[in-house]
Structures are given as C-alpha cells and as structure tokens.
Enzyme design. Structure first.
Site, PDB file in Angstrom:
ATOM      1  N   TYR A  33     -21.784  -5.474  15.091  1.00 32.04           N
ATOM      2  CA  TYR A  33     -22.405  -5.370  13.752  1.00 32.04           C
ATOM      3  C   TYR A  33     -21.926  -6.189  13.149  1.00 32.04           C
ATOM      4  CZ  TYR A  33     -17.967  -3.309  12.180  1.00 32.04           C
ATOM      5  OH  TYR A  33     -16.795  -3.106  11.833  1.00 32.04           O
ATOM      6  N   LYS A 147     -16.889  -7.945  17.240  1.00 28.35           N
ATOM      7  CA  LYS A 147     -17.094  -6.685  16.119  1.00 28.35           C
ATOM      8  C   LYS A 147     -18.057  -5.800  16.693  1.00 28.35           C
ATOM      9  CE  LYS A 147     -18.076  -6.716  11.225  1.00 28.35           C
ATOM     10  NZ  LYS A 147     -16.536  -5.856  10.840  1.00 28.35           N
ATOM     11  N   GLU A 180      -3.721  -5.583  11.895  1.00 30.70           N
ATOM     12  CA  GLU A 180      -4.709  -5.748  10.854  1.00 30.70           C
ATOM     13  C   GLU A 180      -4.958  -4.158  10.158  1.00 30.70           C
ATOM     14  OE1 GLU A 180      -8.667  -7.265  12.054  1.00 30.70           O
ATOM     15  OE2 GLU A 180      -8.353  -6.137  13.842  1.00 30.70           O
ATOM     16  N   LEU A 205      -9.688  -9.131  14.350  1.00 37.13           N
ATOM     17  CA  LEU A 205     -11.043  -9.557  14.109  1.00 37.13           C
ATOM     18  C   LEU A 205     -11.100 -10.794  12.882  1.00 37.13           C
ATOM     19  CD1 LEU A 205     -14.277  -8.659  14.111  1.00 37.13           C
ATOM     20  CD2 LEU A 205     -13.795  -8.173  11.793  1.00 37.13           C
TER      21      LEU A 205
HETATM   22  N1  PMP Z   1     -10.528  -6.384  10.330  1.00 42.01           N
HETATM   23  C1  PMP Z   1     -11.381  -5.412  10.913  1.00 42.01           C
HETATM   24  C2  PMP Z   1     -10.916  -4.589  12.057  1.00 42.01           C
HETATM   25  C3  PMP Z   1     -12.616  -5.014  10.148  1.00 42.01           C
HETATM   26  O1  PMP Z   1     -13.283  -4.008  10.406  1.00 42.01           O
HETATM   27  C4  PMP Z   1     -12.835  -6.066   8.961  1.00 42.01           C
HETATM   28  C5  PMP Z   1     -14.210  -5.906   8.143  1.00 42.01           C
HETATM   29  N2  PMP Z   1     -15.404  -5.628   8.814  1.00 42.01           N
HETATM   30  C6  PMP Z   1     -12.213  -7.085   8.556  1.00 42.01           C
HETATM   31  C7  PMP Z   1     -10.895  -7.213   9.532  1.00 42.01           C
HETATM   32  C8  PMP Z   1     -12.560  -7.966   7.673  1.00 42.01           C
HETATM   33  O2  PMP Z   1     -13.500  -9.198   7.858  1.00 42.01           O
HETATM   34  P1  PMP Z   1     -14.608  -9.532   6.921  1.00 42.01           P
HETATM   35  O3  PMP Z   1     -13.644 -10.042   5.917  1.00 42.01           O
HETATM   36  O4  PMP Z   1     -15.475 -10.330   7.612  1.00 42.01           O
HETATM   37  O5  PMP Z   1     -15.112  -8.327   6.276  1.00 42.01           O
END
Ligand code: PMP
Length: 287
Positions: A33, A147, A180, A205
């Site tokens: 996603y 993701k 994270e 991610l």
């Molecule tokens: N880490 C994880 C596990 C996430 O789910 C997200 C949000 N999708 C992020 C980091 C941040 O990613 P982004 O800045 O692309 O939203």
C-alpha cells in the site's frame, strides 16, 4: 455528498465498496500500500510514493496493476470526486483473487483499491503541543522496507501506545537501537544540533517524508547523520520528532517517562515542520 472508493476499475460508493473473500491481501497480507498526502488539493511527493509502490510490488513479484499514467489519473479523479482539499489518499495493490494456496496463482490480476480521507491538518494539536512515544520491542519481519499490508505488529504497537496515552511506539531491535515508529520514522537532535535518523536498509520503511526532510535539511545547511541511535541516546537528546505523510514533522516531547529536552517541542523540530508545511503548500521548491 456520496463518498467514493475506487475498486478494481470502478468508482463505487464507499459504503458499498467490497473485495472478494479470496483476495490474497485478506488471506495472506499478500499486498502493498501507499499513503500520500493531499494539501491544498495537490498531491505531495506523488512520484516518490509511486516509486516506492513500484519497488514494493517488484520485491513481491506483483506486476503494476496499471501504468503510472493511469494510476495518476485514477488518483486525481478520486480526489476530485471526493472533493478532498486536505487529507490523504490510500492505495492498495494485492496479488489478486485466487483459491487459497500459499504459492502464487498462475493466472491472476492484481487488485487495486483506492480510498481518500479528509484531514484538517491545520487544526491538529500534535504539531503545536508535541506528542509522547513509548518504546517497544520490534517484532516485525526482516523486510520492513517493503510497504506490505502485513501490519499486525504495527497495530499491536500502536494500540499499546494508545493505551499508554502516547501517540506512537518506537520499535527497538534486539541490539537496543530504535528502528522506527509503527507508522512513522524516528528522529532525534543531539546537543550540537545535528539531526540523527536511522540509515536506509531492510530494517525500516524508506519514508518519503524522511527523504523530503533530509533534502530540506541539506538545503538549509543543517547537519545530519543517518545512523542508528539507542533509546538512551534518544532520552538524552535535545529534541526528537517523527515523520510520516500525515504526521509531517511531529515533535516528540516524551519518551516512555522521560521528557525530551525541556519537555516542549524543540526549536529545530518546529523549524523543520514550518519548512515542510511550506513545501506541502507549494511555497518551497521541490525537495
Ligand atoms: N515507517 C512506517 C512503518 C510507516 O508505516 C510509515 C508511514 N507509512 C513511515 C515509516 C513513514 O513513511 P512516509 O513518510 O512515506 O509516510
């Protein structure tokens, strides 16, 4: 006004939107996603989000459900049908529908779903007041760079944070280093004003907001290090914050029961949030 979802080629009313019970996303979390922000009617960082979608799909041997051009068109159509000026768009691609069997089906068409949600970013207190985070063991698999919709450990962590009155849970590896958040990347600012966030690898991610914030830091001549940090280092840091598409730069004022800095949103976190907002509103050139 009806709210629409896009489901496998059709714009349908959100309340009637449904997928088949043998969709592999439902049965195996066999899908990926993206979440992208809409600010002032514009999609923020559309191309990096589509790059990451394509990469996640490639890693799972799922073909793109349609060309990028077509994806962009469907995204725009849904945003405009739902009259979203500020909010987000969610895209999900699964391997598709097939009789339940772990191995990949021979002939299957990827399933594509999109939904939108309005969010009043301006009204959100978290930007002004900052948030708390808790720390929890990282229970996830070894490919967190993909993701996937397999978010069960993330959901358990977020619920634990919620029950503790916190906004986010920072996941910590067996080595004691923060990976994270459950839906955001983790950052600290050390005593000399250097930004620290974990380097890119399969452990986290590759956040699109992280990427944009690093580009802004580079432009503003703010020193940064991409390296792991421990919970103890974070608790002793001057500032901390999280980044994600919908959290922008959200200051962290407490980690477990320890105040970060003076327990208020830090000055660099606030400046980064301001610059990021300018970027999201199109007031700042491409990062
Ligand atoms: N880490 C994880 C596990 C996430 O789910 C997200 C949000 N999708 C992020 C980091 C941040 O990613 P982004 O800045 O692309 O939203």
């Amino acid at each position: 006004m009806p709210r629409y979802a896009y489901v496998n080629g059709a714009y349908v009313q959100h309340r009637d939107a449904a997928i088949h019970i043998e969709d592999r996303g439902y049965q195996f979390a066999d899908g990926v996603y993206e979440v992208a922000t809409v600010a002032g009617g514009r999609l923020i960082d559309e191309e990096p989000h589509l790059d990451r979608l394509e990469r996640s799909l490639t890693e799972l041997f799922i073909p793109m459900p349609m060309s990028r051009r077509a994806l962009r068109l469907v995204m725009r159509t849904l945003i405009s049908r739902n009259q979203v000026r500020n909010g987000m768009i969610y895209l999900q691609v699964t391997r598709g529908v097939a009789p339940r069997d772990h191995k990949f089906p021979a002939h299957v068409t990827p399933a594509l779903v999109m939904t939108t949600r309005r969010i009043d970013f301006a009204a959100q207190e978290k930007f002004k007041k900052g948030v708390s985070v808790i720390t929890i063991p990282d229970l996830r698999w070894a490919r967190r760079d993909i993701k996937t919709v397999g978010l069960l450990p993330n959901c358990l962590g977020k619920q634990q944070a919620f029950e503790a009155g916190a906004f986010e849970a920072w996941q910590v590896g067996a080595d004691g280093f923060v990976t994270e958040g459950t839906s955001s990347n983790a950052w600290i600012v050390n005593a000399s004003g250097t930004l620290v966030t974990r380097h890119l690898s399969n452990d986290i991610l590759h956040g699109v907001t992280r990427r944009t914030v690093l580009a802004i830091a580079r432009e503003e001549n703010i020193a940064f290090q991409e390296r792991p940090f421990t919970v103890a280092e974070a608790m002793a840091a001057s500032e901390a914050f999280v980044t994600s598409a919908t959290s922008f730069v959200t200051p962290v004022i407490r980690i477990d029961n320890t105040a970060v800095g003076d327990g208020r949103p830090g000055p660099l976190s606030q400046r980064l949030l301001g610059w990021y907002r300018d970027y999201a509103e199109g007031l700042r050139a491409g990062a």
